[in-house]
Design a protein around this motif. Structure first.
Motif, mmCIF file in Angstrom:
data_model
loop_
_atom_site.group_PDB
_atom_site.id
_atom_site.type_symbol
_atom_site.label_atom_id
_atom_site.label_comp_id
_atom_site.label_asym_id
_atom_site.label_seq_id
_atom_site.Cartn_x
_atom_site.Cartn_y
_atom_site.Cartn_z
ATOM 1 N N ASP A 9 0.851 -1.191 0.000
ATOM 2 C CA ASP A 9 0.000 0.000 0.000
ATOM 3 C C ASP A 9 0.885 1.238 0.000
ATOM 4 O O ASP A 9 1.639 1.463 0.944
ATOM 5 C CB ASP A 9 -0.893 -0.019 1.238
ATOM 6 C CG ASP A 9 -1.883 1.127 1.280
ATOM 7 O OD1 ASP A 9 -1.892 1.960 0.352
ATOM 8 O OD2 ASP A 9 -2.657 1.180 2.248
ATOM 9 N N GLU A 45 -6.938 -8.545 3.180
ATOM 10 C CA GLU A 45 -7.683 -7.605 4.011
ATOM 11 C C GLU A 45 -6.736 -6.528 4.537
ATOM 12 O O GLU A 45 -5.554 -6.786 4.752
ATOM 13 C CB GLU A 45 -8.374 -8.322 5.166
ATOM 14 C CG GLU A 45 -7.405 -8.882 6.192
ATOM 15 C CD GLU A 45 -8.109 -9.487 7.396
ATOM 16 O OE1 GLU A 45 -9.035 -8.862 7.929
ATOM 17 O OE2 GLU A 45 -7.705 -10.587 7.797
ATOM 18 N N PRO A 46 -7.239 -5.315 4.725
ATOM 19 C CA PRO A 46 -6.356 -4.224 5.132
ATOM 20 C C PRO A 46 -5.788 -4.355 6.542
ATOM 21 O O PRO A 46 -4.647 -3.999 6.785
ATOM 22 C CB PRO A 46 -7.225 -2.980 5.018
ATOM 23 C CG PRO A 46 -8.597 -3.434 4.772
ATOM 24 C CD PRO A 46 -8.577 -4.888 4.441
ATOM 25 N N PRO A 64 -6.354 -2.420 12.268
ATOM 26 C CA PRO A 64 -5.181 -2.004 11.469
ATOM 27 C C PRO A 64 -4.025 -1.551 12.353
ATOM 28 O O PRO A 64 -4.201 -1.285 13.532
ATOM 29 C CB PRO A 64 -5.712 -0.854 10.634
ATOM 30 C CG PRO A 64 -6.824 -0.275 11.429
ATOM 31 C CD PRO A 64 -7.419 -1.433 12.220
ATOM 32 N N ALA A 68 0.602 0.731 8.390
ATOM 33 C CA ALA A 68 -0.241 0.256 7.291
ATOM 34 C C ALA A 68 0.256 0.708 5.922
ATOM 35 O O ALA A 68 -0.020 0.061 4.924
ATOM 36 C CB ALA A 68 -1.682 0.715 7.504
ATOM 37 N N VAL A 73 -0.978 -5.658 0.358
ATOM 38 C CA VAL A 73 -2.402 -5.624 0.044
ATOM 39 C C VAL A 73 -2.798 -6.626 -1.033
ATOM 40 O O VAL A 73 -3.974 -6.850 -1.282
ATOM 41 C CB VAL A 73 -2.855 -4.202 -0.356
ATOM 42 C CG1 VAL A 73 -2.711 -3.243 0.817
ATOM 43 C CG2 VAL A 73 -2.093 -3.690 -1.565
#
Length: 117
Positions: A9, A45-46, A64, A68, A73
């Motif tokens: 990400d 999944e985030p 999270p 992050a 991702v």
């Protein structure tokens, strides 16, 4: 040789893919599947769940997480003859999707020699 190609990400919101990109990506995935290079692919999944073990105590933390921005991702597990072939597949992926970042790591299985061993 197997490689795990991970998309990270970057924090940039590119919005949903347009129809032309989806068609081109579908062709690319089909080509890799038919050649036997693509073993698995998917999005992740985030948040996820983090498991840590320290001093005999196991801790479970739901995401999270603060880091992050570097989170994985999406992924593709590929089988190629060389690392260079895996890199070329990754380059083709980014030619289709545009801006992004990722990591490629070799996957070792039973009987595979580990680097430096």
């Amino acid at each position: 040789m197997r490689f795990l190609m991970m998309t990270t990400d970057t924090g940039a919101d590119q919005g949903p893919p347009d129809e032309a990109m989806q068609i081109e990506m579908g062709r690319f995935i089909e080509e890799m599947s038919k050649s036997g290079a693509l073993l698995a692919t998917g999005g992740l999944e985030p948040g996820g769940t983090r498991i840590t073990s320290s001093g005999g105590k196991v801790t479970v933390t739901d995401g999270p997480f603060a880091e992050a921005k570097e989170a994985v991702v999406g992924f593709a597990l590929v089988e190629t003859r060389t690392r260079e072939e895996a890199i070329e597949l990754s380059k083709r992926f980014y030619e289709i999707v545009g801006d992004g970042a990722g990591v490629i790591k070799q996957v070792f299985g039973p009987g595979d020699p580990m680097p430096g061993a």
